[in-house]
Design an enzyme around this catalytic site. Structure first.
Site, PDB file in Angstrom:
ATOM      1  CB  THR A 191     -98.585  91.539   3.795  1.00 17.05           C
ATOM      2  OG1 THR A 191     -97.480  92.178   2.880  1.00 17.05           O
ATOM      3  CG2 THR A 191     -98.136  91.276   4.908  1.00 17.05           C
ATOM      4  CG  ASP A 203    -108.188  93.730  10.649  1.00 18.09           C
ATOM      5  OD1 ASP A 203    -107.182  93.313  10.153  1.00 18.09           O
ATOM      6  OD2 ASP A 203    -109.120  94.693  10.074  1.00 18.09           O
ATOM      7  CE1 TYR A 207    -102.174  88.773   5.224  1.00 13.85           C
ATOM      8  CE2 TYR A 207    -104.226  89.704   6.216  1.00 13.85           C
ATOM      9  CZ  TYR A 207    -103.053  89.478   6.334  1.00 13.85           C
ATOM     10  OH  TYR A 207    -102.287  90.202   7.074  1.00 13.85           O
TER      11      TYR A 207
HETATM   12  N1  LIG Z   1    -100.794  95.791   6.491  1.00 11.68           N
HETATM   13  C1  LIG Z   1    -101.719  95.826   7.193  1.00 11.68           C
HETATM   14  O1  LIG Z   1    -102.698  96.653   6.924  1.00 11.68           O
HETATM   15  C2  LIG Z   1    -101.969  95.056   8.158  1.00 11.68           C
HETATM   16  C3  LIG Z   1    -103.104  94.990   8.928  1.00 11.68           C
HETATM   17  C4  LIG Z   1    -103.076  94.039  10.134  1.00 11.68           C
HETATM   18  C5  LIG Z   1    -102.083  93.128  10.334  1.00 11.68           C
HETATM   19  N2  LIG Z   1    -101.038  93.056   9.508  1.00 11.68           N
HETATM   20  C6  LIG Z   1     -99.895  92.084   9.960  1.00 11.68           C
HETATM   21  O2  LIG Z   1     -98.815  93.186  10.386  1.00 11.68           O
HETATM   22  C7  LIG Z   1     -97.684  92.310  10.118  1.00 11.68           C
HETATM   23  C8  LIG Z   1     -96.650  93.434   9.451  1.00 11.68           C
HETATM   24  O3  LIG Z   1     -96.959  93.615   8.162  1.00 11.68           O
HETATM   25  P1  LIG Z   1     -96.657  94.861   7.109  1.00 11.68           P
HETATM   26  O4  LIG Z   1     -97.647  95.613   6.669  1.00 11.68           O
HETATM   27  O5  LIG Z   1     -95.480  95.394   7.944  1.00 11.68           O
HETATM   28  O6  LIG Z   1     -96.018  93.968   5.970  1.00 11.68           O
HETATM   29  P2  LIG Z   1     -94.950  94.230   5.048  1.00 11.68           P
HETATM   30  O7  LIG Z   1     -94.740  95.653   4.795  1.00 11.68           O
HETATM   31  O8  LIG Z   1     -95.369  93.495   3.682  1.00 11.68           O
HETATM   32  O9  LIG Z   1     -93.564  93.298   5.733  1.00 11.68           O
HETATM   33  C9  LIG Z   1     -93.404  91.823   5.565  1.00 11.68           C
HETATM   34  C10 LIG Z   1     -92.104  91.597   5.374  1.00 11.68           C
HETATM   35  O10 LIG Z   1     -92.148  90.156   5.460  1.00 11.68           O
HETATM   36  C11 LIG Z   1     -91.104  89.711   4.768  1.00 11.68           C
HETATM   37  N3  LIG Z   1     -91.307  88.416   4.397  1.00 11.68           N
HETATM   38  C12 LIG Z   1     -92.184  87.623   3.593  1.00 11.68           C
HETATM   39  N4  LIG Z   1     -91.897  86.375   3.486  1.00 11.68           N
HETATM   40  C13 LIG Z   1     -90.622  86.284   4.346  1.00 11.68           C
HETATM   41  C14 LIG Z   1     -89.661  85.415   4.745  1.00 11.68           C
HETATM   42  N5  LIG Z   1     -90.067  83.973   4.132  1.00 11.68           N
HETATM   43  N6  LIG Z   1     -88.970  85.185   5.295  1.00 11.68           N
HETATM   44  C15 LIG Z   1     -88.505  86.445   6.003  1.00 11.68           C
HETATM   45  N7  LIG Z   1     -89.242  87.454   5.668  1.00 11.68           N
HETATM   46  C16 LIG Z   1     -90.331  87.370   4.969  1.00 11.68           C
HETATM   47  C17 LIG Z   1     -91.488  90.668   3.411  1.00 11.68           C
HETATM   48  O11 LIG Z   1     -90.227  90.651   2.527  1.00 11.68           O
HETATM   49  P3  LIG Z   1     -90.447  91.014   1.071  1.00 11.68           P
HETATM   50  O12 LIG Z   1     -90.685  92.280   0.996  1.00 11.68           O
HETATM   51  O13 LIG Z   1     -89.025  90.756   0.543  1.00 11.68           O
HETATM   52  O14 LIG Z   1     -91.202  89.925   0.628  1.00 11.68           O
HETATM   53  C18 LIG Z   1     -91.665  92.154   4.213  1.00 11.68           C
HETATM   54  O15 LIG Z   1     -90.304  92.688   4.433  1.00 11.68           O
HETATM   55  C19 LIG Z   1     -97.807  91.092   9.282  1.00 11.68           C
HETATM   56  O16 LIG Z   1     -97.889  90.013  10.277  1.00 11.68           O
HETATM   57  C20 LIG Z   1     -99.169  91.399   8.968  1.00 11.68           C
HETATM   58  O17 LIG Z   1     -99.936  90.189   8.717  1.00 11.68           O
HETATM   59  C21 LIG Z   1    -100.773  94.084   8.577  1.00 11.68           C
END
Ligand SMILES: NC(=O)c1ccc[n+]([C@@H]2O[C@H](COP(=O)([O-])OP(=O)(O)OC[C@H]3O[C@@H](n4cnc5c(N)ncnc54)[C@H](OP(=O)(O)O)[C@@H]3O)[C@@H](O)[C@H]2O)c1
Length: 275
Positions: free
Chosen positions: A52, A92, A115
């Site tokens: 992310t 988005d 990304y």
């Molecule tokens: N944040 C935003 O504003 C936003 C907006 C739109 C969509 N999204 C989408 O929403 C979803 C959730 O996002 P979030 O904000 O909750 O992200 P996040 O807090 O960064 O969580 C992502 C998680 O994935 C884990 N991860 C990374 N690589 C991995 C692997 N190889 N195997 C297993 N786990 C792994 C990370 O672990 P580590 O921390 O240990 O790396 C982290 O716990 C994602 O698909 C993101 O693209 C996010």
């Protein structure tokens, strides 16, 4: 951030949940994914794992593609092996932001960043699951991770005044417990009916700019900090962002009969929980 709120929301409903962190399962490891899914034989797999770091992805596109793209193919294959519904969270940032009216689920994509491209690869891979639901969302904030609200609060605490925030990017902030509730609603429907599968957008109401969002954070925090609007050009970042990424939630509303929650109410709850 999303995974923890989703685990909590599912546990509160007494669902049988197996919530795995990166330490428990590396989603890029095909053997581990296969073994794990066969062991638990879930009826629904919800993939919240992702790379992310939007700016860092410009220099690490292959790492982003591995986690956001190829790993989703592994999950789709594993879902097919046990007949599970694969729910995948997307972004988005698959859109180019050239539209000025809300993006529908079937609008053409055109990511501007590494990304965004990696997230689009993930959507294509998720669609290889015979039963799949792709939930696109935007501008997330939640108590279990770093996010824009916390960044603004940190600046306020440091005494930065005025605080300059871009006003020419518009989208829909989304509180992660609201997203978790929406994902659960959508997954239940998609599990029962192919008509509720495919791509669905969920984002909180209503659209605003990052400047508006920061102004709300300052107001709700009772801070006297002046929030000053600036343009994206004044804040160069490695990754290009869509100027407009308002997601239409029409399909979500049609499927669930529920209107999106308010991010401003989410913000008030956030500030109470994460004091
Ligand atoms: N944040 C935003 O504003 C936003 C907006 C739109 C969509 N999204 C989408 O929403 C979803 C959730 O996002 P979030 O904000 O909750 O992200 P996040 O807090 O960064 O969580 C992502 C998680 O994935 C884990 N991860 C990374 N690589 C991995 C692997 N190889 N195997 C297993 N786990 C792994 C990370 O672990 P580590 O921390 O240990 O790396 C982290 O716990 C994602 O698909 C993101 O693209 C996010």
């Amino acid at each position: 951030m999303v995974g923890t709120d989703l685990r909590d929301a599912l546990t509160a409903r007494d669902e049988h949940v197996v919530a795995l962190t990166r330490r428990d399962l590396d989603v890029t490891d095909s053997r581990s994914v296969d073994l794990c899914v066969r062991e638990h034989a879930p009826s629904v797999i919800i993939n919240c794992a992702a790379y992310t770091k939007v700016d860092q992805a410009e220099a690490e596109e292959s790492a982003a593609n591995a986690i956001n793209g190829s790993a989703v193919e592994l999950l789709a294959n594993a879902a097919n092996a046990v007949g599970a519904l694969l729910v995948h969270v997307s972004s988005d940032f698959v859109f180019d932001g050239a539209k000025t009216s809300p993006y529908e689920a079937d609008d053409p994509t055109g990511p501007l960043s590494a990304y965004g491209r990696s997230k689009l690869l993930g959507e294509i891979a998720a669609a290889h699951a015979e039963r799949h639901l792709i939930v696109r969302t935007s501008w997330l904030f939640g108590v279990h991770g770093p996010n824009f609200v916390e960044a603004i609060r940190n600046q306020i605490r440091k005494g930065t005044n005025p605080l300059r925030v871009v006003s020419d990017q518009r989208g829909r902030p989304t509180y992660t417990p609201h997203l978790a509730a929406a994902i659960i609603r959508l997954a239940e429907l998609a599990d029962d009916s192919p008509g509720a599968q495919g791509i669905v957008h969920y984002a909180d109401a209503a659209e605003c700019s990052w400047f508006d969002f920061a102004t709300a954070v300052a107001e709700e925090s009772g801070a006297a900090t002046e929030i000053r609007p600036v343009s994206t050009d004044e804040f160069p970042r490695p990754a290009r962002r869509p100027a407009y990424s308002g997601l239409s939630t029409a399909r979500y509303e049609e499927l669930t009969g529920v209107a999106p929650a308010s991010w401003r109410e989410g913000l008030r709850e956030y500030l109470t929980v994460r004091s």
